[in-house]
Design an enzyme around this catalytic site. Structure first.
Site, PDB file in Angstrom:
ATOM      1  N   ASP A 196      42.888  27.111  41.906  1.00 61.29           N
ATOM      2  CA  ASP A 196      42.514  27.826  40.884  1.00 61.29           C
ATOM      3  C   ASP A 196      41.826  27.120  39.915  1.00 61.29           C
ATOM      4  OD1 ASP A 196      42.812  29.851  38.693  1.00 61.29           O
ATOM      5  OD2 ASP A 196      44.001  28.357  37.520  1.00 61.29           O
ATOM      6  N   GLY A 232      36.082  32.164  34.488  1.00 66.98           N
ATOM      7  CA  GLY A 232      35.663  33.651  34.260  1.00 66.98           C
ATOM      8  C   GLY A 232      34.213  33.927  33.232  1.00 66.98           C
ATOM      9  N   CYS A 291      43.567  32.556  41.434  1.00 66.13           N
ATOM     10  CA  CYS A 291      42.822  32.790  40.293  1.00 66.13           C
ATOM     11  C   CYS A 291      42.037  34.318  40.365  1.00 66.13           C
ATOM     12  CB  CYS A 291      41.587  31.884  40.352  1.00 66.13           C
ATOM     13  SG  CYS A 291      40.191  32.181  39.104  1.00 66.13           S
ATOM     14  N   THR A 318      39.628  35.616  38.822  1.00 65.26           N
ATOM     15  CA  THR A 318      38.148  35.794  38.724  1.00 65.26           C
ATOM     16  C   THR A 318      37.734  35.086  40.303  1.00 65.26           C
ATOM     17  OG1 THR A 318      37.998  35.063  36.546  1.00 65.26           O
ATOM     18  CG2 THR A 318      35.977  34.847  37.765  1.00 65.26           C
ATOM     19  N   CYS A 326      44.835  37.247  34.493  1.00 64.36           N
ATOM     20  CA  CYS A 326      44.436  35.874  34.777  1.00 64.36           C
ATOM     21  C   CYS A 326      45.555  34.954  34.804  1.00 64.36           C
ATOM     22  CB  CYS A 326      43.761  35.357  33.373  1.00 64.36           C
ATOM     23  SG  CYS A 326      43.204  33.546  33.563  1.00 64.36           S
ATOM     24  N   THR A 327      45.714  33.964  35.839  1.00 59.00           N
ATOM     25  CA  THR A 327      46.778  33.482  36.072  1.00 59.00           C
ATOM     26  C   THR A 327      47.255  32.219  35.081  1.00 59.00           C
ATOM     27  OG1 THR A 327      45.571  31.688  37.810  1.00 59.00           O
ATOM     28  CG2 THR A 327      46.639  33.635  38.653  1.00 59.00           C
ATOM     29  N   HIS A 328      46.487  32.115  34.138  1.00 56.51           N
ATOM     30  CA  HIS A 328      46.714  31.221  33.142  1.00 56.51           C
ATOM     31  C   HIS A 328      47.621  31.813  32.137  1.00 56.51           C
ATOM     32  CE1 HIS A 328      43.386  28.749  34.545  1.00 56.51           C
ATOM     33  NE2 HIS A 328      43.908  27.934  33.527  1.00 56.51           N
TER      34      HIS A 328
END
Length: 262
Positions: free
Chosen positions: A10, A43, A73, A75, A183-185
């Protein structure tokens, strides 16, 4: 190959939200995680830059002997995974915003998508929305500034809450009843989102679905790890490992978090 590790990469710590779901479902699997925090957020980069970073991460994980790679990720998935699948001879699992379940379950027919610019502008995202969002009012919102807040561990701050309210309130005003995290965040922001949104709004991310897909692909290719001994997990970041260590410490036995220049 069954005892080889699963590779995960990521643009930083966000993909650990996916890694945790994989570990929960497949506790016998060992993993190698690359946090490319030096280049976060992906991104805001061009498609060519995202592709080059994804190639770099992929080739490093292949050198480390991974049997499957999770592009953790959104993106990188939407901009690079087709290339990766074409050019490298191992399975890749990607992350896409969960538009389909949100659209199917929405009562108000208004769905919000909080994602990066790189995801929202990608052709894969647009094809997903065309296939699954018929009859749905889809509100797309770039989460500018959110990834750096998560990367710094600054999640429970007033700054984070203020920024999220700026993005979420207009969606709520339009009747949103499902919010898709693209978004994985962003799953790390769920406690703050739950604080600022009505209880009736459902938050959807892709973590569990990705873990199930990893298991399915490993089973299909007879690559599930059946060994009883556990060889641990390795996490690498190209900045100070302190923040990454905070996100994963205590989740599993034998976790090593180190800095690596890549």
């Amino acid at each position: 190959m069954s005892e080889a590790p699963i590779g995960v990469f990521d643009s930083g710590v966000g993909g650990t939200s996916i890694w945790k779901e994989i570990h929960k479902l497949l506790p016998r699997e060992r993993t190698i995680y690359l946090a490319d925090s030096k280049n976060a957020p992906y991104g805001e980069k061009s498609q060519q830059q995202i592709l080059e970073l994804s190639i770099k991460n992929t080739e490093l994980l292949m050198e480390m002997g991974c049997k499957l790679i999770v592009v953790a990720c959104n993106t990188a998935t939407t901009n690079a995974i087709l290339y990766l699948r074409t050019h490298y001879g191992l399975p890749f699992i990607g992350i896409e915003p969960a538009i389909k379940p949100a659209a199917l379950n929405s009562i108000s027919k208004v769905v919000g998508v909080l994602a990066t610019k790189g995801t929202l502008s990608s052709s894969l995202f647009h094809s997903t929305t065309e296939n699954h969002a018929n009859g749905i009012k889809l509100i797309e919102q770039e989460g500018t500034g959110l990834v750096p807040l998560v990367e710094s561990g600054n999640i429970d701050s007033k700054e984070t809450e203020t920024l999220l309210r700026k993005y979420i309130d207009p969606m709520l005003d339009q009747g949103m009843d499902h919010l898709v995290l693209g978004c994985t965040h962003y799953p790390y922001l769920v406690p703050v989102l739950q604080k600022i949104m009505p209880e009736g709004v459902k938050i959807i991310d892709s973590g569990e679905a990705v873990a199930r897909q990893v298991k399915a692909i490993l089973e299909k290719n007879a690559m599930l790890n059946t060994a009883t001994s556990h060889k641990g997990h390795r996490f690498y970041t190209n900045i100070d490992p302190k923040v990454l260590r905070n996100f994963v410490s205590g989740v599993a036995p034998d976790i090593r978090v180190e800095k690596l220049d890549f």
